[in-house]
Design a protein around this motif. Structure first.
Motif, PDB file in Angstrom:
ATOM      1  N   PHE A  35      87.469  70.278   5.425  1.00 28.81           N
ATOM      2  CA  PHE A  35      86.537  69.768   6.419  1.00 28.81           C
ATOM      3  C   PHE A  35      85.097  70.061   6.002  1.00 28.81           C
ATOM      4  CE2 PHE A  35      89.732  69.361   9.866  1.00 28.81           C
ATOM      5  CZ  PHE A  35      90.732  70.168   9.371  1.00 28.81           C
ATOM      6  N   LEU A  85      81.854  68.057  13.578  1.00 22.85           N
ATOM      7  CA  LEU A  85      82.671  67.639  12.447  1.00 22.85           C
ATOM      8  C   LEU A  85      82.035  66.422  11.776  1.00 22.85           C
ATOM      9  CD1 LEU A  85      85.317  67.879  10.811  1.00 22.85           C
ATOM     10  CD2 LEU A  85      86.331  66.300  12.471  1.00 22.85           C
ATOM     11  N   MET A 141      78.217  73.094  16.293  1.00 22.60           N
ATOM     12  CA  MET A 141      78.917  72.592  15.115  1.00 22.60           C
ATOM     13  C   MET A 141      79.525  71.228  15.405  1.00 22.60           C
ATOM     14  SD  MET A 141      79.112  75.151  12.718  1.00 22.60           S
ATOM     15  CE  MET A 141      80.709  75.218  11.943  1.00 22.60           C
ATOM     16  N   TYR A 143      81.586  70.555   8.272  1.00 22.58           N
ATOM     17  CA  TYR A 143      80.959  70.617   9.581  1.00 22.58           C
ATOM     18  C   TYR A 143      79.455  70.702   9.395  1.00 22.58           C
ATOM     19  CZ  TYR A 143      85.130  71.348  12.493  1.00 22.58           C
ATOM     20  OH  TYR A 143      86.320  71.196  13.176  1.00 22.58           O
ATOM     21  N   ARG A 190      86.734  64.858   7.132  1.00 22.62           N
ATOM     22  CA  ARG A 190      87.912  65.674   6.855  1.00 22.62           C
ATOM     23  C   ARG A 190      88.827  64.955   5.861  1.00 22.62           C
ATOM     24  NH1 ARG A 190      90.016  65.374  13.161  1.00 22.62           N
ATOM     25  NH2 ARG A 190      89.227  63.256  13.481  1.00 22.62           N
TER      26      ARG A 190
END
Lengths: 114, 115
Positions: free
Chosen positions: B35, B47, B45, B37, B50
């Motif tokens: 991932f 995303l 945080m 972030y 991924r």
């Protein structure tokens, strides 16, 4: 549409005092997590919870206590704060815990222990 | 335990240019998830992207893409057409496929975007 909230956002306390950091999520996510963020270390997992009344230790659990009596709340308690616990604390939640499941993070609590 | 290394504590890029952030990891596992972030000044945080380790095709999300090199244990993030809003700390993270709660983060790279 609050999502995941943390309180307080900032906290100053003294060595030896008990302090509780609150985390609340409105999504009914099963999983909740507590991380600490320190310079040079990224985020490290303190505790996590798979459901109400189910908690388990992460990478750095010493000095911390958690509880989860309700799905939406996951408080983190420092029973006797030490200077080494000065950090930024993040709460997160997710629907699942493995694979590509996304963790949603709160805004963090900056804790200073004098 | 798996470790994640981000060798660039700070990076800068000119607005509209492309920048690549490096991430390497150490693992003996064959299956895992990676991932990226983003942590803007607000601290929350988010995303970015991924990737599953057993998928050869590199993940892409709009201006963000990864270069996943499994043999080299490398997972770099490319940001194209950089925007001022991309300025943030970026964290690379590794999740084991065998221990679900085990997510390891790198120390982060601070990205500055120059107008």
């Amino acid at each position: 549409d609050a999502g995941i909230t943390q309180s307080p956002r900032y906290k100053i306390t003294e060595t030896g005092r008990q302090v509780t950091l609150m985390c609340h999520q409105t999504w009914s996510h099963s999983y909740m997590f507590w991380y600490r963020q320190d310079l040079g270390h990224g985020l490290r997992l303190i505790y996590y919870s798979a459901a109400a009344d189910i908690t388990d230790k992460g990478e750095v659990p010493d000095g911390y206590v958690v509880s989860r009596s309700k799905t939406e709340n996951f408080p983190l308690t420092l029973e006797s704060a030490t200077r080494s616990q000065t950090s930024v604390y993040f709460c997160a939640s997710s629907v699942g815990v493995g694979g590509l499941s996304e963790q949603f993070f709160g805004p963090g609590t900056r804790l200073t222990v004098l | 335990a798996q470790t994640v290394t981000q060798s660039q504590p700070e990076m800068s890029v000119q607005e509209a240019e492309t920048v690549t952030l490096s991430c390497t990891y150490d693992t003996s596992e064959s299956d895992y998830y990676l991932f990226w972030y983003k942590q803007p000044p607000s601290r929350q945080m988010i995303l970015v992207i991924r990737q599953e380790a057993y998928k050869q095709q590199n993940a892409t999300e709009n201006r963000f893409s990864v270069n996943f090199q499994k043999a080299a244990k490398s997972f770099s993030l490319k940001i194209s057409d950089s925007q001022l809003g991309d300025a943030a700390m970026y964290f690379c993270a590794y999740r084991s496929a065998y221990i679900n709660n085990d997510m390891r983060f790198g120390a982060g790279t601070r990205l500055t975007v120059k107008p």
